[in-house]
Design a protein around this motif. Structure first.
Motif, PDB file in Angstrom:
ATOM      1  N   ASP A  61       0.826  -1.208   0.000  1.00  0.00           N
ATOM      2  CA  ASP A  61       0.000   0.000   0.000  1.00  0.00           C
ATOM      3  C   ASP A  61       0.858   1.255   0.000  1.00  0.00           C
ATOM      4  O   ASP A  61       1.000   1.926   1.027  1.00  0.00           O
ATOM      5  CB  ASP A  61      -0.936   0.004   1.223  1.00  0.00           C
ATOM      6  N   LEU A  62       1.410   1.551  -1.129  1.00  0.00           N
ATOM      7  CA  LEU A  62       2.162   2.793  -1.294  1.00  0.00           C
ATOM      8  C   LEU A  62       1.255   3.801  -1.996  1.00  0.00           C
ATOM      9  O   LEU A  62       0.824   3.586  -3.127  1.00  0.00           O
ATOM     10  CB  LEU A  62       3.422   2.555  -2.131  1.00  0.00           C
ATOM     11  N   TRP A  63       0.954   4.885  -1.313  1.00  0.00           N
ATOM     12  CA  TRP A  63       0.116   5.938  -1.894  1.00  0.00           C
ATOM     13  C   TRP A  63       1.015   7.114  -2.297  1.00  0.00           C
ATOM     14  O   TRP A  63       1.642   7.745  -1.446  1.00  0.00           O
ATOM     15  CB  TRP A  63      -0.950   6.384  -0.899  1.00  0.00           C
ATOM     16  N   VAL A  64       1.078   7.358  -3.583  1.00  0.00           N
ATOM     17  CA  VAL A  64       1.994   8.372  -4.124  1.00  0.00           C
ATOM     18  C   VAL A  64       1.210   9.636  -4.444  1.00  0.00           C
ATOM     19  O   VAL A  64       0.285   9.603  -5.279  1.00  0.00           O
ATOM     20  CB  VAL A  64       2.692   7.852  -5.397  1.00  0.00           C
ATOM     21  N   PRO A  65       1.529  10.754  -3.812  1.00  0.00           N
ATOM     22  CA  PRO A  65       0.823  12.010  -4.112  1.00  0.00           C
ATOM     23  C   PRO A  65       0.919  12.353  -5.592  1.00  0.00           C
ATOM     24  O   PRO A  65       1.990  12.286  -6.200  1.00  0.00           O
ATOM     25  CB  PRO A  65       1.575  13.040  -3.262  1.00  0.00           C
ATOM     26  N   TRP A  66      -0.233  12.758  -6.152  1.00  0.00           N
ATOM     27  CA  TRP A  66      -0.302  13.070  -7.581  1.00  0.00           C
ATOM     28  C   TRP A  66      -1.466  14.035  -7.788  1.00  0.00           C
ATOM     29  O   TRP A  66      -2.599  13.720  -7.425  1.00  0.00           O
ATOM     30  CB  TRP A  66      -0.506  11.791  -8.385  1.00  0.00           C
ATOM     31  N   ALA A 113       7.833  11.339 -14.542  1.00  0.00           N
ATOM     32  CA  ALA A 113       7.682  12.255 -13.405  1.00  0.00           C
ATOM     33  C   ALA A 113       7.000  11.519 -12.256  1.00  0.00           C
ATOM     34  O   ALA A 113       7.396  11.649 -11.088  1.00  0.00           O
ATOM     35  CB  ALA A 113       6.879  13.484 -13.819  1.00  0.00           C
ATOM     36  N   PHE A 114       5.975  10.731 -12.599  1.00  0.00           N
ATOM     37  CA  PHE A 114       5.307   9.944 -11.560  1.00  0.00           C
ATOM     38  C   PHE A 114       6.278   8.926 -10.950  1.00  0.00           C
ATOM     39  O   PHE A 114       6.339   8.756  -9.723  1.00  0.00           O
ATOM     40  CB  PHE A 114       4.084   9.212 -12.109  1.00  0.00           C
ATOM     41  N   PHE A 115       7.034   8.263 -11.795  1.00  0.00           N
ATOM     42  CA  PHE A 115       7.993   7.273 -11.291  1.00  0.00           C
ATOM     43  C   PHE A 115       8.999   7.909 -10.328  1.00  0.00           C
ATOM     44  O   PHE A 115       9.325   7.337  -9.280  1.00  0.00           O
ATOM     45  CB  PHE A 115       8.722   6.618 -12.470  1.00  0.00           C
ATOM     46  N   PRO A 139      14.645  10.572 -17.485  1.00  0.00           N
ATOM     47  CA  PRO A 139      13.463  10.072 -16.766  1.00  0.00           C
ATOM     48  C   PRO A 139      13.546  10.209 -15.256  1.00  0.00           C
ATOM     49  O   PRO A 139      12.523  10.196 -14.574  1.00  0.00           O
ATOM     50  CB  PRO A 139      13.390   8.603 -17.201  1.00  0.00           C
ATOM     51  N   THR A 140      14.762  10.342 -14.721  1.00  0.00           N
ATOM     52  CA  THR A 140      14.907  10.501 -13.264  1.00  0.00           C
ATOM     53  C   THR A 140      15.455  11.873 -12.895  1.00  0.00           C
ATOM     54  O   THR A 140      15.871  12.087 -11.753  1.00  0.00           O
ATOM     55  CB  THR A 140      15.842   9.412 -12.696  1.00  0.00           C
ATOM     56  N   GLY A 141      15.445  12.804 -13.844  1.00  0.00           N
ATOM     57  CA  GLY A 141      15.980  14.138 -13.594  1.00  0.00           C
ATOM     58  C   GLY A 141      15.258  14.900 -12.493  1.00  0.00           C
ATOM     59  O   GLY A 141      15.832  15.791 -11.858  1.00  0.00           O
ATOM     60  N   LEU A 142      13.998  14.559 -12.250  1.00  0.00           N
ATOM     61  CA  LEU A 142      13.248  15.248 -11.198  1.00  0.00           C
ATOM     62  C   LEU A 142      13.511  14.688  -9.808  1.00  0.00           C
ATOM     63  O   LEU A 142      13.093  15.294  -8.808  1.00  0.00           O
ATOM     64  CB  LEU A 142      11.743  15.186 -11.490  1.00  0.00           C
ATOM     65  N   VAL A 143      14.185  13.547  -9.711  1.00  0.00           N
ATOM     66  CA  VAL A 143      14.428  12.964  -8.388  1.00  0.00           C
ATOM     67  C   VAL A 143      15.192  13.916  -7.474  1.00  0.00           C
ATOM     68  O   VAL A 143      14.756  14.179  -6.337  1.00  0.00           O
ATOM     69  CB  VAL A 143      15.138  11.598  -8.512  1.00  0.00           C
ATOM     70  N   PRO A 144      16.335  14.481  -7.902  1.00  0.00           N
ATOM     71  CA  PRO A 144      17.024  15.417  -6.996  1.00  0.00           C
ATOM     72  C   PRO A 144      16.219  16.677  -6.710  1.00  0.00           C
ATOM     73  O   PRO A 144      16.330  17.252  -5.619  1.00  0.00           O
ATOM     74  CB  PRO A 144      18.326  15.744  -7.740  1.00  0.00           C
ATOM     75  N   GLY A 174       5.540  21.179 -19.673  1.00  0.00           N
ATOM     76  CA  GLY A 174       5.083  22.459 -19.149  1.00  0.00           C
ATOM     77  C   GLY A 174       4.785  22.410 -17.660  1.00  0.00           C
ATOM     78  O   GLY A 174       5.175  21.480 -16.944  1.00  0.00           O
ATOM     79  N   GLU A 175       4.021  23.413 -17.214  1.00  0.00           N
ATOM     80  CA  GLU A 175       3.724  23.565 -15.790  1.00  0.00           C
ATOM     81  C   GLU A 175       2.959  22.388 -15.194  1.00  0.00           C
ATOM     82  O   GLU A 175       3.016  22.157 -13.985  1.00  0.00           O
ATOM     83  CB  GLU A 175       2.910  24.841 -15.560  1.00  0.00           C
ATOM     84  N   ARG A 176       2.262  21.642 -16.044  1.00  0.00           N
ATOM     85  CA  ARG A 176       1.421  20.556 -15.507  1.00  0.00           C
ATOM     86  C   ARG A 176       2.241  19.563 -14.690  1.00  0.00           C
ATOM     87  O   ARG A 176       1.751  18.971 -13.721  1.00  0.00           O
ATOM     88  CB  ARG A 176       0.695  19.841 -16.646  1.00  0.00           C
ATOM     89  N   VAL A 177       3.504  19.346 -15.075  1.00  0.00           N
ATOM     90  CA  VAL A 177       4.351  18.416 -14.328  1.00  0.00           C
ATOM     91  C   VAL A 177       4.574  18.923 -12.909  1.00  0.00           C
ATOM     92  O   VAL A 177       4.598  18.148 -11.948  1.00  0.00           O
ATOM     93  CB  VAL A 177       5.701  18.221 -15.058  1.00  0.00           C
TER      94      VAL A 177
END
Length: 489
Positions: A61-66, A113-115, A139-144, A174-177
């Motif tokens: 049960d991992l709930w990921v904010p989105w 981005a979700f990942f 694909p993982t650029g947003l992690v840091p 765009g901004e949606r991410v």
């Protein structure tokens, strides 16, 4: 050290290119050195499940904010040839990873981005506190970014190394991410000092975010680090790299010699080493039988890899016809995702279908690739740019002479037999500089001339290449040094 790799690929379970090989090979090298390594990946529906052992549900049960809610995920665990891997499976109508492919969807930026958010949420909730989080490509650029802006209170001591494997693909949206991942505040992030794309002021750039927010950034060769910063091979990110030059470095990739070793390779019929090099030619006969090529006293030249603009396909095509004109055979093994290039090479395959000295295989076949490396006399790599390249290093291990253009990692691993400043025993191939027909012909002419006229010298060149150590041994230590550096800053 405790290291977590966050990546979109890891061979052989999720494998679309060299990135997957790097994640697996580097992880194994780090474990051999005594470090604890875990890998977090998406659970694609296209995973090669036969490569994974001990498949179990690790976190139900991992709930990921989105956006304004959360997406329910399951996290699975399995050993990938000994590597500890966690696979994140979201349960939502977005169907992020049930597409039959790793890349190539219109919403790739949102998928990854979700990942990125899910990987950090999993580490937080599962109480994983690695010393180093090593992220790979856009694909993982947003992690840091997410780690520093959202998770820094729960994970304050984690340090990030970000490796860019290919600057051509950067993750632009765009901004949606920002709203989807919970970062919000576009007035803060769409800024030149943070995520704003250097050419589109209304867009954010995942790779730029990774560069700005990471503790250290690597490219996959020293030469490519310089090229990306100072030439157009940074695809618009040169200015950002220059501003963060104090934390930019190049580490050449390694080759997994447990997988790519002619002495132990289970995928070739005749194994060989420095002392039994003649057995290589038995593999050449098997390759010719398999591809319906005539057996004659001819050199066999190969191209192995993707067919796209990066790889200099115009020169691949020219190398094919130049080989045939000079009495050589030519084998091509590689897929393409570019419709125009695919159409051109499909037409070529049809035209040359009955040619006794040519075979085109417009797909990637891992087992066949091993036989081509073992059976070919030479490989051509006329890349327009090549961050590192694995083909030339694998070829050298198999005693197959590389003919390469002097870019990126190719120029760091292949040294021209005739013109290199290195001692003769350290020269291992042929190098050309210009991205035109004259350039590749000059190198191929010299290589073919040596094969025909000086076979003993050609054999010496093969042995020189086989003696090189392009394993993960040296780059593995380089990464350990980087980890130690950023961990104690």
């Amino acid at each position: 050290m405790y290291i977590v790799m966050v990546a979109p690929e890891c061979a052989p379970a999720a494998h679309a290119g060299g990135l997957g090989d790097v994640v697996f090979g580097l992880s194994r090298e780090l474990e051999v050195r005594g470090h604890a390594v875990e890998i977090i990946l998406p659970r694609y529906d296209s995973l090669h499940m036969d490569q994974i052992w001990g498949w179990t549900l690790d976190y139900a049960d991992l709930w990921v904010p989105w956006y304004n809610g959360a997406i329910h995920c399951s996290v699975w665990f399995g050993f990938l040839h000994g590597r500890k891997c966690f696979f994140i499976e979201p349960h939502s109508r977005d169907n992020f990873f049930n597409r039959g492919v790793i890349y190539g969807c219109p919403d790739d930026t949102m998928r990854f981005a979700f990942f990125s958010r899910a990987a950090l949420e999993f580490m937080l909730k599962a109480n994983k506190r690695p010393d180093i989080i090593h992220c790979h490509d856009w694909p993982t650029g947003l992690v840091p970014v997410l780690l520093f802006e959202i998770y820094k209170h729960g994970m304050p001591h984690q340090r990030v190394c970000f490796t860019i494997h290919n600057f051509k693909h950067q993750g632009i949206d765009g901004e949606r991410v920002l709203w989807a991942t919970g970062l919000g505040r576009p007035w803060h992030y769409v800024h030149d000092d943070r995520l704003r794309d250097n050419f589109n002021p209304a867009a954010i750039n995942f790779t730029k975010g990774g560069i700005v927010y990471s503790n250290f950034v690597t490219t996959v060769s020293r030469g490519h680090a310089w090229e990306a910063t100072h030439t157009d091979q940074g695809y618009g990110l040169g200015h950002t790299l220059h501003r963060h030059a104090h934390k930019i470095g190049g580490v050449r990739n390694g080759v997994d010699y447990d997988m790519w070793n002619p002495e132990t390779d289970p995928m070739i019929p005749h194994r060989y080493n420095l002392e039994s090099l003649e057995r290589k030619y038995w593999n050449k006969d098997v390759l010719r039988d398999r591809l319906w090529l005539r057996k004659d006293f001819k050199p066999l030249i190969a191209y192995i890899g993707r067919l796209d603009s990066q790889k200099g396909v115009h020169l691949v095509r020219h190398a094919l016809f130049y080989s045939l004109a000079r009495g050589a055979q030519f084998v091509l093994l590689g897929p393409t995702s570019d419709p125009a290039i695919g159409q051109e090479f499909s037409r070529l395959k049809h035209e040359l279908n009955d040619h006794p000295d040519c075979h085109l295989e417009l797909r990637f076949d891992h087992e066949l690739a091993h036989l081509v490396y073992a059976g070919a006399d030479m490989v051509v790599l006329p890349s327009n740019f090549e961050p590192c390249g694995l083909v030339q290093m694998i070829a050298l291990r198999y005693g197959t002479i590389p003919i390469v253009r002097a870019v990126g990692g190719l120029s760091e691993t292949v040294f021209d037999r005739d013109f290199s400043t290195r001692p003769p025993e350290q020269r291992n191939g042929y190098v050309f500089h210009q991205s035109d027909r004259t350039g590749i012909e000059s190198a191929m002419r010299r290589a073919l001339g040596l094969w025909y006229d000086y076979p003993q010298e050609f054999r010496y060149l093969m042995l020189n290449g086989m003696r090189y150590d392009y394993s993960w041994n040296h780059p593995g230590q380089d990464y350990v040094n980087i980890y130690d550096h950023i961990r104690h800053k």
